[in-house]
Enzyme design. Sequence first.
Site, PDB file in Angstrom:
ATOM      1  N   LEU A  39       0.857  -1.179   0.000  1.00 34.64           N
ATOM      2  CA  LEU A  39       0.000   0.000   0.000  1.00 34.64           C
ATOM      3  C   LEU A  39       0.894   1.231   0.000  1.00 34.64           C
ATOM      4  CD1 LEU A  39      -2.665  -0.934   2.738  1.00 34.64           C
ATOM      5  CD2 LEU A  39      -2.979  -1.004   0.252  1.00 34.64           C
ATOM      6  N   ASP A  40       0.410   2.329  -0.585  1.00 40.28           N
ATOM      7  CA  ASP A  40       1.140   3.590  -0.500  1.00 40.28           C
ATOM      8  C   ASP A  40       1.378   3.941   0.970  1.00 40.28           C
ATOM      9  OD1 ASP A  40       0.989   3.769  -3.236  1.00 40.28           O
ATOM     10  OD2 ASP A  40      -0.612   5.278  -3.259  1.00 40.28           O
ATOM     11  N   ASP A  41       2.455   4.678   1.233  1.00 35.62           N
ATOM     12  CA  ASP A  41       2.801   5.027   2.620  1.00 35.62           C
ATOM     13  C   ASP A  41       1.623   5.651   3.362  1.00 35.62           C
ATOM     14  OD1 ASP A  41       5.278   4.139   1.922  1.00 35.62           O
ATOM     15  OD2 ASP A  41       6.335   6.019   2.307  1.00 35.62           O
TER      16      ASP A  41
ATOM     17  N   THR B 235      -1.596   5.443   2.698  1.00 32.72           N
ATOM     18  CA  THR B 235      -2.852   4.693   2.604  1.00 32.72           C
ATOM     19  C   THR B 235      -2.885   3.684   3.738  1.00 32.72           C
ATOM     20  OG1 THR B 235      -2.967   4.918   0.195  1.00 32.72           O
ATOM     21  CG2 THR B 235      -4.234   3.136   1.177  1.00 32.72           C
TER      22      THR B 235
END
Length: 292
Positions: free
Chosen positions: A126-128, A130
Amino acid sequence: MVRIFPAADAAADPLLRRARALLAGNGGSYATAWPEVLYEDDWCLVLSKPAGLPVHGSGAPPGHGSGGISGAPAGARREGFAPAAAGKRRVGAGDAALAPATLDEAAACLCLAAGDPLLVRHVHRLDDDTSGPVLYTKNDLAQQVLDAAMRDKTIGRIYWAAVQGVPRPSSGVINADIGRDRHHPSRRRVSPGGDHAVTRYQVLDAWGKAALVELELETGRTHQIRVHMSHAGHPLIGDALYGGSTQLLQRQALHGRRLEFRHPWSGLAIAVDCPLPTDMAQLLQHLSGSRG
């Protein structure tokens, strides 16, 4: 005979060395303030990733810039809902050096605390900024099976996002290739020459100038939901990189709500729900109060 669960050398592996040091600083136990365990058995593990904590880092030791928020110590994050008490909190208890700098470190700490020095590995990321569930495997067989499931698109990933405006129609499919933005190294953009990308969406609730949208990925491109929703004219609240306003939230309002996969050994269907983090729950409450 082949050992399915071979123990790793905790002194030789850098990730396990950092995890062992973290546990030693916490009395040998996995801290309650560290990422929550959503599902665990002998084969796999699902952790709840908070916003601001990267899944993996550069290999630097905790507290030394191994992938945290730019300008902040690793293990720190911003509580981003502006109308509430904005500020910072630690992912773990106490000093940032005593908290996992990445979700991978948290997973390693969990196994070591249970007396299992296993090389746990994430199946997806996951994006940092998110939040949501991340799936880990505990052995090579599970890794191979679940990696294949990712390639075959049989692992379901369902997200909730708060977006600006209300998408019309209220449900649909965004099928638009995604490539790099040559004008911005961190951005992606819809591009005819990019990678195939498909996102399904459905509006769950709407408040005039904003909406709560459920999204399901058929592909897993970098920033896919953020790029597709911005391209559709509905950037995520808080997503400054793709045109979203940060007035109400200091990070993209994106949360992994559910993870669905088949167990790598039994084949049984498993569904793991991840509760909304505090900042997004407060944001939705604020938007709901402004209805009409």
